[in-house]
Scaffold this motif. Structure first.
Motif, short mmCIF file in Angstrom:
data_model
loop_
_atom_site.label_atom_id
_atom_site.label_comp_id
_atom_site.label_asym_id
_atom_site.label_seq_id
_atom_site.Cartn_x
_atom_site.Cartn_y
_atom_site.Cartn_z
N ASP A 44 35.40 12.03 53.93
CA ASP A 44 35.43 10.57 54.10
C ASP A 44 34.01 10.01 53.96
O ASP A 44 33.06 10.56 54.53
CB ASP A 44 36.01 10.19 55.46
N ALA A 46 32.83 7.24 55.14
CA ALA A 46 32.30 6.51 56.31
C ALA A 46 31.61 7.47 57.28
O ALA A 46 32.07 8.60 57.47
CB ALA A 46 33.44 5.79 57.01
N SER A 58 48.76 -2.28 64.11
CA SER A 58 49.69 -2.32 62.97
C SER A 58 51.13 -2.23 63.46
O SER A 58 51.40 -1.56 64.47
CB SER A 58 49.45 -1.13 62.02
N ASP A 174 41.63 6.73 49.34
CA ASP A 174 40.36 6.08 49.66
C ASP A 174 40.44 4.56 49.66
O ASP A 174 39.44 3.88 49.42
CB ASP A 174 39.24 6.58 48.72
N GLY A 175 41.64 4.05 49.94
CA GLY A 175 41.77 2.61 50.19
C GLY A 175 41.92 1.76 48.94
O GLY A 175 41.89 2.24 47.82
N LEU A 285 42.87 -11.14 50.87
CA LEU A 285 44.18 -10.58 50.51
C LEU A 285 44.43 -10.67 49.00
O LEU A 285 44.07 -11.64 48.35
CB LEU A 285 45.29 -11.34 51.24
N LEU A 316 50.85 -0.23 55.41
CA LEU A 316 50.66 1.12 55.92
C LEU A 316 51.98 1.89 55.89
O LEU A 316 52.02 3.10 55.60
CB LEU A 316 50.10 1.04 57.34
C1 FAD Z 1 45.17 -8.35 57.85
C2 FAD Z 1 45.95 -7.10 57.61
C3 FAD Z 1 47.01 -6.76 58.45
C4 FAD Z 1 47.79 -5.61 58.20
N1 FAD Z 1 48.85 -5.32 59.02
C5 FAD Z 1 49.65 -4.26 58.73
C6 FAD Z 1 50.81 -3.95 59.54
O1 FAD Z 1 51.09 -4.60 60.54
N2 FAD Z 1 51.59 -2.88 59.17
C7 FAD Z 1 51.29 -2.13 58.06
O2 FAD Z 1 52.09 -1.21 57.72
N3 FAD Z 1 50.18 -2.38 57.31
C8 FAD Z 1 49.37 -3.42 57.60
N4 FAD Z 1 48.26 -3.68 56.84
C9 FAD Z 1 47.92 -2.75 55.74
C10 FAD Z 1 47.20 -1.51 56.28
O3 FAD Z 1 46.10 -1.86 57.06
C11 FAD Z 1 46.75 -0.66 55.08
O4 FAD Z 1 47.87 -0.44 54.24
C12 FAD Z 1 46.21 0.71 55.56
O5 FAD Z 1 45.04 0.56 56.31
C13 FAD Z 1 45.91 1.61 54.35
O6 FAD Z 1 45.53 2.89 54.80
P1 FAD Z 1 44.82 3.91 53.82
O7 FAD Z 1 44.65 5.17 54.62
O8 FAD Z 1 45.56 3.97 52.52
O9 FAD Z 1 43.40 3.27 53.46
P2 FAD Z 1 42.17 2.89 54.40
O10 FAD Z 1 42.62 2.66 55.80
O11 FAD Z 1 41.46 1.80 53.70
O12 FAD Z 1 41.27 4.22 54.41
C14 FAD Z 1 40.51 4.62 53.29
C15 FAD Z 1 39.47 5.67 53.71
O13 FAD Z 1 38.81 6.20 52.54
C16 FAD Z 1 37.43 6.33 52.79
N5 FAD Z 1 36.71 6.31 51.48
C17 FAD Z 1 36.44 5.23 50.68
N6 FAD Z 1 35.80 5.64 49.55
C18 FAD Z 1 35.67 6.99 49.61
C19 FAD Z 1 35.12 7.99 48.73
N7 FAD Z 1 34.55 7.68 47.54
N8 FAD Z 1 35.16 9.29 49.13
C20 FAD Z 1 35.72 9.64 50.32
N9 FAD Z 1 36.26 8.73 51.19
C21 FAD Z 1 36.25 7.42 50.83
C22 FAD Z 1 37.10 5.16 53.71
O14 FAD Z 1 35.93 5.40 54.47
C23 FAD Z 1 38.38 5.09 54.60
O15 FAD Z 1 38.26 5.89 55.77
C24 FAD Z 1 47.47 -4.80 57.09
C25 FAD Z 1 46.40 -5.12 56.25
C26 FAD Z 1 45.63 -6.27 56.50
C27 FAD Z 1 44.48 -6.59 55.58
#
Ligand code: FAD
Length: 419
Positions: A44, A46, A58, A174-175, A285, A316
């Motif tokens: 990761d 971060a 969430s 990675d988001g 968004l 999520l």
């Molecule tokens: C305002 C808001 C409210 C929300 N509410 C909800 C809800 O109620 N219910 C729901 O289901 N979803 C909700 N969501 C959506 C949810 O937050 C996301 O879908 C979720 O966080 C995605 O998770 P993820 O693990 O895919 O990515 P992320 O949580 O973004 O994690 C990505 C990780 O990758 C790492 N990273 C980045 N680049 C690299 C790299 N090059 N190499 C290695 N690591 C890297 C980062 O450090 C991070 O730790 C909401 C979103 C928003 C904006």
């Protein structure tokens, strides 16, 4: 695998996951738990401990809870999770003193099993990290994936600290702004909504009774989501408040009293006096859908594959559906002695997830466009639509099952079954 001992040039591993968010962590735990012979590690970008600063909560659908339970994480999350027992939807203007309810959802999808829970992101991340530790999954923090190239036997992953890891499969979790997606040359369909989601926690006088509310206001949806009372028994809710981006930035960066006054106008008085508990933050968004989910030895999961509007609280939950499908495909392939990074194996995952992803992306997009405005004739049509759904119990049941994540072709983990 002892990552530290073997992380010199050319360390070898079965699955390397980029991103220790909820999706990356859950994917690692799901694969390793079902197939202990698979070596799995996470890197990761971060720095260590940053995840503990995420104060957001969430909504987690029932199917995701079943998966977290099967992965051994739910018992740690449950004490702080708040069941959502009822959901109401209104369509009104910001200052309307009374907001007629157009749609109500309630009940359980099975006895004792509510259709969703509110959980603290920190608790979710912490519980998954705990399980990863128990399963011997190394999490390397503060190191980004800098580049990678796929070959016939493995993908060579170059980390920012100079280490190269050879993996049979690289998973990019990675988001939404995924660098790995770009490195793989995968294009996206993307547009900004010009809106931001303001998130904060609010303390209030009266109990919420497990009720979630979504008010469709002209600038966008305003959701009040019930949280477990704090340690002193204080009533709390989480707010996800959509505004035009410039207004959202002004509100979160401006005077606290103005923020609270604007919040109160939208929140109403039914839960008594309110107080903002933490520093509000605004998240821009947009809609981002990857055109491909896989390449040889490479798979996207979670927001890296799809970023959607939080109007239905499904971002999520969709990521967890990716996790369940990907883990099932990879584990079954490995059991059969197939190459887990082969394109035909990974395409099974892509086929499984593509339809649901596009459907949810379009649904949230249309809902947001339909409801984020104050155009009279459109208001009339959408309110008739909501009223019709309210009067059709079977259609409502269908929506509740979809929202709970238990639609058709559900992967085993989401049904609470082992892989
Ligand atoms: C305002 C808001 C409210 C929300 N509410 C909800 C809800 O109620 N219910 C729901 O289901 N979803 C909700 N969501 C959506 C949810 O937050 C996301 O879908 C979720 O966080 C995605 O998770 P993820 O693990 O895919 O990515 P992320 O949580 O973004 O994690 C990505 C990780 O990758 C790492 N990273 C980045 N680049 C690299 C790299 N090059 N190499 C290695 N690591 C890297 C980062 O450090 C991070 O730790 C909401 C979103 C928003 C904006």
């Amino acid at each position: 695998m002892d990552w530290q001992a073997s992380s010199g040039q050319g360390a070898k591993i079965d699955v390397l996951i980029a991103g220790a968010g909820y999706v990356g962590l859950a994917a690692a735990v799901a694969m390793r738990q079902a197939r202990p012979a698979l070596s799995v590690a996470i890197v990761d970008a971060a720095p260590a401990g940053v995840w503990q600063k995420d104060g957001r909560c969430s909504a987690i659908a029932a199917a995701a809870c079943r998966m977290l339970d099967r992965l051994g994480a739910w018992a740690e999350i449950a004490p702080d999770a708040q069941a959502i027992t009822e959901m109401i939807v209104t369509d009104s203007r910001t200052g309307d003193p009374v907001r007629p309810v157009f749609l109500t959802f309630g009940g359980e999808i099975a006895p004792g099993e509510p259709f969703a829970h509110m959980v603290a992101n920190r608790a979710l991340n912490g519980a998954l990290r705990h399980r990863a530790g128990e399963l011997g999954i190394d999490i390397i923090e503060g190191v980004a994936v800098a580049a990678f190239e796929a070959g016939p036997q493995h993908v060579s992953v170059h980390l920012a600290d100079g280490v190269t890891v050879d993996a049979r499969l690289l998973v990019a979790a990675d988001g939404v702004r995924s660098r790995l997606r770009d490195m793989a040359g995968i294009k996206t369909v993307h547009w900004d909504y010009g809106q931001s989601g303001i998130v904060c926690t609010v303390a209030h006088e009266r109990p919420h009774g497990g009720r979630a509310e979504e008010h469709f206001l002209p600038a966008g949806p305003f959701a009040i989501l019930p949280l477990k009372p704090d340690e002193k028994g204080g009533n709390r809710s989480s707010i996800v408040w959509t505004e035009r981006t410039a207004d959202a930035d002004r509100l979160v960066d401006g005077d606290e009293m103005v923020f609270e006054a604007e919040l109160e106008r939208r929140f109403g008085l039914k839960l008594g006096e309110i107080r903002v508990e933490d520093r509000p933050r605004a998240w821009p968004l947009g809609l981002t859908l990857a055109r491909d989910f896989v390449k040889p030895r490479f798979a996207l999961a979670g927001d890296a594959a799809h970023g959607i509007h939080p109007i239905a609280g499904q971002g999520l939950n969709m990521g967890f559906r990716d996790v369940a499908a990907l883990a099932e495909v990879v584990v079954e392939a490995d059991r059969l002695g197939r190459d887990i990074g082969a394109l035909d194996v990974l395409q099974d995952y892509e086929r499984w997830r593509r339809f649901d992803t596009v459907q949810m992306g379009i649904t949230t997009d249309v809902l947001n466009r339909m409801f984020s405005n104050d155009f009279g004739p459109l208001r009339a049509v959408r309110d008739i639509g909501l009223g019709l759904v309210e009067r059709m119990p079977r259609l409502k049941d269908f929506f509740i099952r979809q929202a709970s994540g238990l639609g058709e072709a559900t992967p085993r983990l989401l049904k609470g079954e082992p892989i």
